[in-house]
Enzyme design. Structure first.
Site, PDB file in Angstrom:
ATOM      1  N   LYS A  13       0.888  -1.333  -0.241  1.00 37.13           N
ATOM      2  CA  LYS A  13       0.073  -0.003  -0.018  1.00 37.13           C
ATOM      3  C   LYS A  13       0.761   1.316  -0.067  1.00 37.13           C
ATOM      4  O   LYS A  13       0.613   2.397  -0.741  1.00 37.13           O
ATOM      5  CB  LYS A  13      -0.849  -0.037   1.052  1.00 37.13           C
ATOM      6  N   ARG A  88      -9.567   0.387  10.162  1.00 33.18           N
ATOM      7  CA  ARG A  88      -9.233  -1.015  10.363  1.00 33.18           C
ATOM      8  C   ARG A  88     -10.474  -1.865  10.933  1.00 33.18           C
ATOM      9  O   ARG A  88     -10.192  -3.024  11.044  1.00 33.18           O
ATOM     10  CB  ARG A  88      -7.833  -0.855  11.122  1.00 33.18           C
ATOM     11  N   ARG A 127      12.544  -8.769   4.219  1.00 32.84           N
ATOM     12  CA  ARG A 127      13.264  -7.323   4.374  1.00 32.84           C
ATOM     13  C   ARG A 127      14.091  -7.399   5.505  1.00 32.84           C
ATOM     14  O   ARG A 127      14.358  -8.028   6.326  1.00 32.84           O
ATOM     15  CB  ARG A 127      12.008  -6.651   4.992  1.00 32.84           C
ATOM     16  N   ARG A 159      14.073  -6.841  11.384  1.00 30.09           N
ATOM     17  CA  ARG A 159      13.260  -6.141  12.481  1.00 30.09           C
ATOM     18  C   ARG A 159      12.385  -7.182  13.276  1.00 30.09           C
ATOM     19  O   ARG A 159      12.059  -8.381  12.714  1.00 30.09           O
ATOM     20  CB  ARG A 159      12.418  -5.164  11.945  1.00 30.09           C
ATOM     21  N   ARG A 170       0.343 -11.013  13.004  1.00 31.82           N
ATOM     22  CA  ARG A 170      -0.077  -9.824  12.536  1.00 31.82           C
ATOM     23  C   ARG A 170      -1.325 -10.242  11.363  1.00 31.82           C
ATOM     24  O   ARG A 170      -2.326  -9.368  11.414  1.00 31.82           O
ATOM     25  CB  ARG A 170       1.121  -9.018  11.846  1.00 31.82           C
TER      26      ARG A 170
END
Length: 215
Positions: A13, A88, A127, A159, A170
């Site tokens: 996004k 959300r 990532r 991370r 998540r």
């Protein structure tokens, strides 16, 4: 054109919103950016939000929707906006609809970037970050030397929220709390689905075909 860009974590996004904002000359509005800006500027709503953030608590919907309303009334939103990261939940969507009607800026479309869970896990877990701010991906944007930042030579790291177990949690939260909005906006006649699993330029072209209808 007034658009919500919707999709799970890792759908792309933010990447698409940056391109779309430039192409259509409308602001990319991220709730996280709004919160940080108001806290930094010490606005009344920003100070209220900071009280919760300092305690590690979620900012209440009534404070967040107030911040969003103020942002949407700024001059750069005269020709439209691209909202990312909000709503959300269905209560947030109800509140947003009320605010948009109040300021006469109703949504034209909710563009849902659909991507399968396994593809999302692959994207997010690959990532790598550097303390200097540079970011990489072991598959799509790898550094010249494995584990070493091209820019500063620093050691790259993963991370905590990019670990596979955290990513799957998540996604579980997204599927439970946020995914019901797909049906909500579909019933409202606003939802348009886009395959977000393709190449960045291909996904961008598909989104532009939708947004061109509202120019």
């Amino acid at each position: 054109m007034n658009v919500v860009l919707f999709g799970p974590p890792g759908a792309g996004k933010g990447t698409q919103a940056k391109e779309l904002s430039q192409k259509y000359d409308i602001p990319h509005i991220s709730t996280g950016d709004i919160l940080r800006a108001n806290v930094r500027e010490g606005t009344e709503l920003g100070l209220k939000a900071k009280e919760y953030m300092d305690k590690g608590e979620l900012v209440p919907d009534q404070v967040l929707i107030g911040l969003i309303k103020d942002r949407l009334e700024e001059p750069d939103c005269a020709n439209g906006y691209l909202l990312d990261g909000y709503p959300r939940t269905i209560p947030q969507a109800d509140a947003l609809t009320g605010i948009l009607n109040e300021i006469n800026k109703p949504l034209d479309s909710v563009i849902n970037m659909g991507v399968g869970d396994e593809e999302l896990v692959k994207r997010l877990s690959g990532r790598r970050s550097c303390k200097c701010g540079e970011s990489y991906h072991i598959m799509f944007n790898s550094p010249k030397e494995e584990g070493v930042c091209n820019a500063c030579g620093g050691q790259l790291y993963q991370r905590d929220d990019d670990r596979e177990d955290v990513i799957r949690q998540r996604l579980a939260v997204y599927n439970d709390k946020t995914k019901p909005l797909i049906e909500y906006y579909d019933n409202a006649g606003l939802l348009v689905n886009v395959d977000g699993a393709g190449l960045v330029d291909s996904v961008l072209a598909d989104i532009c075909k939708i947004m061109d209808q509202y120019k």
